[in-house]
Design a protein around this motif. Sequence first.
Motif, mmCIF file in Angstrom:
data_model
loop_
_atom_site.group_PDB
_atom_site.id
_atom_site.type_symbol
_atom_site.label_atom_id
_atom_site.label_comp_id
_atom_site.label_asym_id
_atom_site.label_seq_id
_atom_site.Cartn_x
_atom_site.Cartn_y
_atom_site.Cartn_z
ATOM 1 N N ASP A 48 -10.046 8.562 -6.647
ATOM 2 C CA ASP A 48 -8.714 8.941 -7.105
ATOM 3 C C ASP A 48 -7.865 7.730 -7.421
ATOM 4 O O ASP A 48 -6.776 7.853 -7.972
ATOM 5 C CB ASP A 48 -8.010 9.806 -6.059
ATOM 6 C CG ASP A 48 -7.786 9.066 -4.747
ATOM 7 O OD1 ASP A 48 -8.659 8.296 -4.353
ATOM 8 O OD2 ASP A 48 -6.732 9.273 -4.123
ATOM 9 N N CYS A 49 -8.339 6.533 -7.091
ATOM 10 C CA CYS A 49 -7.593 5.301 -7.363
ATOM 11 C C CYS A 49 -8.564 4.250 -7.853
ATOM 12 O O CYS A 49 -9.462 3.832 -7.126
ATOM 13 C CB CYS A 49 -6.873 4.819 -6.102
ATOM 14 S SG CYS A 49 -6.186 3.150 -6.216
ATOM 15 N N ARG B 249 -4.747 13.204 -6.940
ATOM 16 C CA ARG B 249 -3.717 12.337 -7.510
ATOM 17 C C ARG B 249 -2.322 12.663 -7.005
ATOM 18 O O ARG B 249 -1.484 11.777 -6.846
ATOM 19 C CB ARG B 249 -3.751 12.477 -9.044
ATOM 20 C CG ARG B 249 -2.741 11.630 -9.788
ATOM 21 C CD ARG B 249 -2.870 11.867 -11.279
ATOM 22 N NE ARG B 249 -2.639 13.263 -11.610
ATOM 23 C CZ ARG B 249 -3.117 13.871 -12.675
ATOM 24 N NH1 ARG B 249 -3.889 13.213 -13.512
ATOM 25 N NH2 ARG B 249 -2.847 15.142 -12.919
#
Length: 546
Positions: A447-448, A169
């Motif tokens: 992470d997204c 992140r």
Amino acid sequence: MVAFAAAVLATAGATAAPIPQLAWRAPNGVLMTSIGAKLPAQVPLGSTWKLFVYGYLTATGAREPVYRCGVAKREPGEEYCCDPGESIGRDAALQRSCGAYFEPRRLAINAAAWQRFWVDRQAPAWLQSLPALQPATTVPVPALLEALQRMPDAARLAARDALLPNTLREPGLLDTLGSGPRFKTWSWTDAGGERWGGSAGWLADGTPFWIGGPGTGQQVMRRDAVRVVQGWRDGGLLSVEPDAAALQAQPCVDVRFFARYPLARVLRRNDQPAARGPLTEAGPYTLQFANGQSLMIPSQPGLLLTGSPTAPRLQARMTLEAYVARVVDREGVATETTAAQALAIAARSWLQQNAAPSQGCLAVDDDSRAQRVSPLPPSPAARAAAAFTAGLVLRGMPVRYALERDEAHLLGWREAVAASRAGQGMEALLRQAFPSATLAGWQGEGDCELLPLAAQWLTERQPRWERRLRREVGYEPLDAPPQVCLLQAGTPHADVRRSRVWLREWQTRDGRVTLIHEYLHLAFRRHPRGQDENDIERLAQQLADL
């Protein structure tokens, strides 16, 4: 807490940048320190107490209920958990630092059972007391590290998987730290109202570590990552190998070597035919191919000779990261460090997307139509590239690579080498080749969490904004549309390095203004206007009405 603040400040000059504290516990139990000259006598637990509740739940096989955020309004602390009316599970709660999830009273943890669990693991006395699980509780750093070391292996490995998004992140952390260190950030406030924080967690071999300094935990990790890595390098911990538990937890890969090039004979050192089974006799072995070529390889217990004397086959079962290292050696040049790291992630991603399940492992051929795998033991540089990126894969689009990038959405090795030599990091190489993909753990979430409709809305409206924006000083069109990611906690922001926008929602006008606002930070990324919040907000409001 005041003692901690004083200890950190004592290691820095009046005008020097703050110096972080770094400590870890060696396998023999000896406390090791680096960077800071002196550790404080006591440090606050901050959010690290959640690690131990997580470990207890995992090790005892608990089946606790998910946590549901209030529908009408947020309760205090729920901003780190979920949106009103939504729910959150154990792994996400640890990664987001949702204290309400791990509250012992909610989980109905019995104090006596808690004590027995940690007494059986010879944990320090403070951890045996359930009431001590408070962020304000202070303990000596050695006692905190010992507690981390007493975490059961299965719980530690599960926590490491859950915590990987903390590295993914933060911009720049992955390029600096790699995926080996996994950590839970902590933050607290001293008696004077100053913020202090850091992180605690484990390296790949299970070594527990603790980091502390002025600022929030995220600020400390972002600011001091380079110095932390140097401290680990000085302590000989930069390239630690996974411990036995971590190796056993890795997926296994069955490889059929030379799938397109049939073997004619496999000979021992005395030119006698090698026996079926593991190639464990004193080497080297000579592989003679049906096309007349030959290759010498050392003896390797992991290589297995099967088939008949006239049609021998060579195969091996290896751990995931050993496989990735062999691919890096065969498909690239491992000493091109950054490009080799990007190739390691691409190779691991390709395997996950294409290999066939077989007897609990993944089966794959050594084949130029798939991935070529070196029959030699991996080089130290290749092992380092695999270890630095261990467990990381790309999700969201097919992953392929080749020597030259002759089409879009492909990692070209030569282009990656040239870009890395020019100073681009591993993440930048992957983002250029796979713009719609996101990094994730082998078994974890990305992470997204992409918001494709928001990205589509932004892309559709950019042409109507273009004439207006080109009159603005400092505006630069983006080479590709940014990714729009769902923000679970914190403030909406733009990640210039990754060309991403993070926001909670975009359906309302306020949400769309936020989306435009963060997009404008990217569009004015090289100009001082990009840092002027008032100017950016004024322009975002104007564009929202076009």
